[in-house]
Design an enzyme around this catalytic site. Structure first.
Site, PDB file in Angstrom:
ATOM      1  N   GLU A   1      -4.719 126.732   8.615  1.00 41.70           N
ATOM      2  CA  GLU A   1      -5.168 128.104   8.369  1.00 41.70           C
ATOM      3  C   GLU A   1      -5.729 128.257   6.954  1.00 41.70           C
ATOM      4  O   GLU A   1      -6.660 129.041   6.725  1.00 41.70           O
ATOM      5  CB  GLU A   1      -4.015 129.075   8.637  1.00 41.70           C
TER       6      GLU A   1
ATOM      7  N   GLU B   1       2.056 125.846  16.043  1.00 48.60           N
ATOM      8  CA  GLU B   1       3.070 126.891  15.957  1.00 48.60           C
ATOM      9  C   GLU B   1       3.778 127.150  17.276  1.00 48.60           C
ATOM     10  O   GLU B   1       4.991 127.405  17.308  1.00 48.60           O
ATOM     11  CB  GLU B   1       2.447 128.196  15.429  1.00 48.60           C
TER      12      GLU B   1
END
Length: 255
Positions: A109, A129
């Protein structure tokens, strides 16, 4: 500045190194604070024109420090800048990711928050995740579909698997692919090429590229005019034209 984030300059380029190699540069609060301070310095210092973010010890970043999250409930976010002191508010000036090894979860990210990506051939990228009961909420799910087709973004997000740098380049996520150990060197070369251009024009070009994704068709050119009006009237615009006519290197002053 914490020792977990190292800074050095190469001319007008600020190099930010995440320095927790023992945990693959996982982001804790000290790192988030250090990166946020570095981004403030990049945007606030007129002598700095381009930023590079990288990781120490052969990895870019393995994401959030899960031990700190699991045992202390610490999420390394900074008010106004978000996860890692960067993901919700990237700098106005260009930022290049120099990636070796793992760039996964929050590390990926961070990469998606950057404007250009240089990666080692042995680097890998992913949003795992969902494998940890979490969601890639630091911009990954929102930025990834703007970089690659939605079906591929879905695959990365829902499977949680990583992809090699060669695949990331084929999908358009990586600008330059280099031999292991050379990512920072190539990122510096790109940064210096950007730095040769007029800094105000560069920053405004980045702003338009980023912001125009949400502009309606009927307002695009008017909003662009608002952003570029100051460029046409700038000293640098006059200098660029004069340098071209006189066949010399332009000397930019950033205004």
């Amino acid at each position: 500045m914490s020792e977990s984030v190292l800074l050095h300059t190469e001319g007008h380029v600020l190099v930010v190194t995440i320095n927790r190699p023992q945990v693959r540069n996982a982001i804790n609060m000290a790192v988030a604070q250090g990166i946020a301070a570095a981004m403030d310095e990049l945007d606030g210092n007129p002598a700095l024109h381009v930023g590079i973010i990288t990781g120490a010890g052969g990895n870019f970043c393995a994401g959030m420090d899960l031990k700190a999250f699991a045992f202390a409930g610490i999420e390394p976010t900074i008010e106004g800048r978000g996860f890692a002191g960067l993901c919700e508010a990237p700098p106005k000036k260009p930022l290049i990711a120099a990636v070796e090894g793992h760039a996964v979860a929050g590390g990926f990210e961070i990469v998606l928050s950057c404007d250009l990506v240089v990666a080692s051939r042995t680097a890998n990228f992913g949003l795992p995740e969902v494998k940890r009961g979490l969601v890639a909420a630091a911009g990954g799910l929102m930025r990834l579909p703007h970089r690659i087709p939605m079906s591929l973004a879905m695959e990365m997000a829902l499977l949680g698997d990583s992809i090699p740098a060669t695949q990331a380049q084929a999908w358009g996520l990586v600008n330059r692919l280099v031999e292991p150990g050379n990512a920072l060197q190539e990122a510096l070369a790109l940064a210096l090429r950007i730095d040769a251009n007029a800094p105000l024009a560069v920053a405004t070009s980045k702003q338009i590229l980023r912001d125009s994704r949400t502009w309606a068709d009927g307002e695009m050119f008017e909003r662009q005019r608002c952003a570029t009006r100051k460029i046409a009237d700038s000293s640098d615009a006059q200098e660029g034209a004069a340098a071209f006519a006189e066949k010399r290197v332009a000397v930019w002053i950033g205004r």
